[in-house]
Write an enzyme that holds these catalytic residues in place. Structure first.
Site, PDB file in Angstrom:
ATOM      1  N   SER A 123       0.823  -1.212   0.000  1.00 32.45           N
ATOM      2  CA  SER A 123       0.000   0.000   0.000  1.00 32.45           C
ATOM      3  C   SER A 123       0.854   1.257   0.000  1.00 32.45           C
ATOM      4  O   SER A 123       0.328   2.361  -0.135  1.00 32.45           O
ATOM      5  CB  SER A 123      -0.909   0.013   1.235  1.00 32.45           C
ATOM      6  OG  SER A 123      -0.137   0.016   2.425  1.00 32.45           O
ATOM      7  N   HIS A 144      -3.225  -3.912  -5.371  1.00 30.71           N
ATOM      8  CA  HIS A 144      -3.530  -3.434  -4.029  1.00 30.71           C
ATOM      9  C   HIS A 144      -5.001  -3.640  -3.684  1.00 30.71           C
ATOM     10  O   HIS A 144      -5.876  -2.934  -4.181  1.00 30.71           O
ATOM     11  CB  HIS A 144      -3.155  -1.949  -3.915  1.00 30.71           C
ATOM     12  CG  HIS A 144      -3.367  -1.386  -2.547  1.00 30.71           C
ATOM     13  ND1 HIS A 144      -3.685  -0.055  -2.338  1.00 30.71           N
ATOM     14  CD2 HIS A 144      -3.328  -1.958  -1.318  1.00 30.71           C
ATOM     15  CE1 HIS A 144      -3.813   0.153  -1.040  1.00 30.71           C
ATOM     16  NE2 HIS A 144      -3.600  -0.986  -0.409  1.00 30.71           N
ATOM     17  N   GLU A 156      -6.480  -1.576  -6.788  1.00 28.26           N
ATOM     18  CA  GLU A 156      -5.625  -0.677  -7.560  1.00 28.26           C
ATOM     19  C   GLU A 156      -4.549  -1.525  -8.243  1.00 28.26           C
ATOM     20  O   GLU A 156      -3.816  -2.247  -7.568  1.00 28.26           O
ATOM     21  CB  GLU A 156      -4.950   0.354  -6.652  1.00 28.26           C
ATOM     22  CG  GLU A 156      -5.902   1.349  -6.015  1.00 28.26           C
ATOM     23  CD  GLU A 156      -5.192   2.297  -5.063  1.00 28.26           C
ATOM     24  OE1 GLU A 156      -5.413   3.504  -5.146  1.00 28.26           O
ATOM     25  OE2 GLU A 156      -4.390   1.813  -4.220  1.00 28.26           O
ATOM     26  N   ASN A 194      -4.614   6.221  -0.901  1.00 27.67           N
ATOM     27  CA  ASN A 194      -3.863   6.696   0.261  1.00 27.67           C
ATOM     28  C   ASN A 194      -3.272   8.075   0.045  1.00 27.67           C
ATOM     29  O   ASN A 194      -2.892   8.750   1.006  1.00 27.67           O
ATOM     30  CB  ASN A 194      -2.762   5.701   0.627  1.00 27.67           C
ATOM     31  CG  ASN A 194      -3.302   4.529   1.412  1.00 27.67           C
ATOM     32  OD1 ASN A 194      -4.300   4.653   2.121  1.00 27.67           O
ATOM     33  ND2 ASN A 194      -2.672   3.379   1.279  1.00 27.67           N
TER      34      ASN A 194
END
Length: 505
Positions: A123, A144, A156, A194
């Site tokens: 991540s 991800h 992702e 993120n």
């Protein structure tokens, strides 16, 4: 582009919560899945976690017993990497340590066939950097998942500099075949979710640090007006304040201390105090036995105005105007007014454009109260308002009475620029815009990622488009001027779209 054939075995490295979840997803799709972990106890625990999840699915009628047994039969515990040789896709879900990941992938290259795909569930680490020491870096891609992997829809797919297009495309199609909402992203710190999500926490923390509102009120505004499932402080407590702070620091440092990602001193204090949230019993809220969760600040009831003037002609006001009609308020229209909002007596009530009510009172020459953005003004249950410092509380009572007559709870907060929901949406859209501008992802990918990765009520790019890109840019410019910080610089992607009068989605 073709998804991995169901006859192709899949391997998962790591039997923790994330690894077990990914293994379950692949086995549910129909693949034979090898689950590797050096710990036999971890393997048993991981398979047990999957079995427990599937049992609950049977109890809820989402799966029959035969389906459950078929999925479990496709899962195979493995404690030697050499036993993964038949796998055509290996997904690593182990500790976030560059050297450890490189070592595992390096060993796998000597075991797997040359066309086997290597995928990392990292991540935060660079796919490019992980692959730099591999013999076949073109076979490495980021995949991800979000926790819990069987429930969360987003994946992702991350391209490193060396990742082969055919590899990325195959993993993308495989993820879609597994029932996931899938997006491409370039290997940059934080990828999409993120990175963009930092604003959701960062702006709430800033409002709290400045005394704009307390945690419970900020959370309530973003839930009940913004439509988010959880407020940022509730969410940080659930994630773990230690984890959230670590990610914030990681992204901040990865972008060479870009002020847009600057962590908060409040976060630092929480972590220093060991108040990590739910898992320690204390965080922004107290979860210990007998503790009461604080209520958001909600204004007392005030009389409804008899007559209100509607100023300007804005789509933004239409739901509120409809509610005012339903409430029996006498409305007068000044469509040619240079102001947007409502007037009660000599009081201007206007939607925030990022300037404070104090500043607006000087600029307009009228006593001003500003109100916050809502996902849907017609259905939202709460609205935040703030008055200019020059005004008495009587102005607040008139404004609160108006919104209460429309069926809304009112939170009176301090006169902070952009209030709560508006500055959050503007900064989310701005960071999403920069991700697009820098070639990390498309606008649609940003929206999909934020809706399905963190359950936002609307993708930030679409939301900005609906609010009005010119207003979003105005809010960001106002914040930049007020604070004098580069944190709120407008993404060239948004600025150019406004100048060209182009849609972004």
């Amino acid at each position: 582009m073709t998804a991995l054939d169901l006859s192709s075995p899949v391997a998962v490295i790591g039997a923790g919560a994330m690894g077990a979840g990914i293994a379950q997803v692949a086995a549910t799709a129909g693949h034979t899945v090898y689950v590797f972990d050096m710990s036999e106890e971890a393997l048993d625990r991981g398979i047990g976690q999957i079995s427990k999840f599937l049992t609950k699915s049977v109890e809820k009628g989402k799966l029959d017993e035969a389906g459950k047994e078929a999925i479990l039969s496709r899962l195979h515990k493995v404690s030697d990497l050499k036993d993964l040789a038949p796998a055509k896709l290996v997904i690593e879900a182990i500790v976030e340590n560059l050297d450890v990941k490189r070592k595992v992938f390096g060993e796998l290259e000597d075991i797997l066939s040359e066309d086997a795909i290597l995928a990392s569930n990292t991540s935060s680490l660079s796919i490019t950097e992980i692959g730099a020491t591999l013999k076949r870096p073109e076979n490495l891609v980021g995949m991800h998942f979000f926790n819990p992997a069987p429930i969360m829809k987003l994946v992702e797919v991350i391209r490193g500099l060396a990742t082969g297009d055919n590899i990325a495309d195959t993993v993308f199609d495989t993820s879609v075949a597994w029932g996931k909402k899938t997006v491409f992203a370039k290997s940059t710190p934080g990828f999409i979710v993120n990175r963009v999500a930092r604003s959701y926490y960062g702006e709430a923390l800033r409002v709290a640090q400045e005394g704009g509102a307390d945690y419970a009120t900020i959370d309530a505004c973003l839930r009940e007006a913004g439509g988010f499932r959880m407020g940022p402080f509730e969410l940080m407590d659930m994630i773990g304040n230690d984890v959230n702070f670590a990610v914030s620091n990681s992204v901040y440092n990865a972008y060479y201390q870009d002020p847009r990602f600057k962590p908060s001193l409040i976060q630092q204090e929480m972590v220093a105090a060991g108040r990590f949230g739910r898992k320690t019993g204390q965080g922004y809220y107290d979860y210990r036995e007998g503790a009461e969760k604080p209520e958001p600040i909600t204004a007392d009831s005030f009389p409804a105005p008899q007559k209100v003037t509607v100023l300007g002609d804005s789509i933004l006001l239409e739901p509120l105007v409809d509610l005012a009609k339903d409430a029996g308020i006498d409305l007068v229209y000044e469509e040619e007014s240079p102001e947007i909002g409502f007037r009660i007596g000599d009081l201007l009530i206007t939607p925030t454009n990022g300037a404070t009510a104090t500043e607006m009172t000087i600029l307009t020459g009228e006593p001003t109260v500003v109100f916050d953005l809502a996902l849907d003004y017609k259905t939202c249950s709460r609205i935040a308002i703030a008055k200019a410092d020059q005004l008495t509380d009587i102005a607040l009572e008139a404004a609160a009475g108006f919104f209460q007559a429309l069926g809304k709870k009112v939170s009176i907060i301090d006169d902070c620029p952009g209030l709560v929901v508006m500055r959050t949406v503007a900064t989310l859209a701005n960071e999403g815009g920069d991700a697009v501008y820098q070639g990390v992802a498309t606008p649609d990918a940003v929206d999909t990622a934020m809706q399905y990765g963190v359950n936002y009520p609307k993708g930030p790019m679409s939301w900005a488009q609906e609010v009005g890109l010119s207003l979003v840019v105005e809010v960001l410019d106002s914040l930049a001027v007020f604070y004098g910080e580069d944190r709120y610089r407008v993404s060239p992607f948004l600025r150019r779209a406004v100048i060209a009068e182009k849609d972004i989605v």
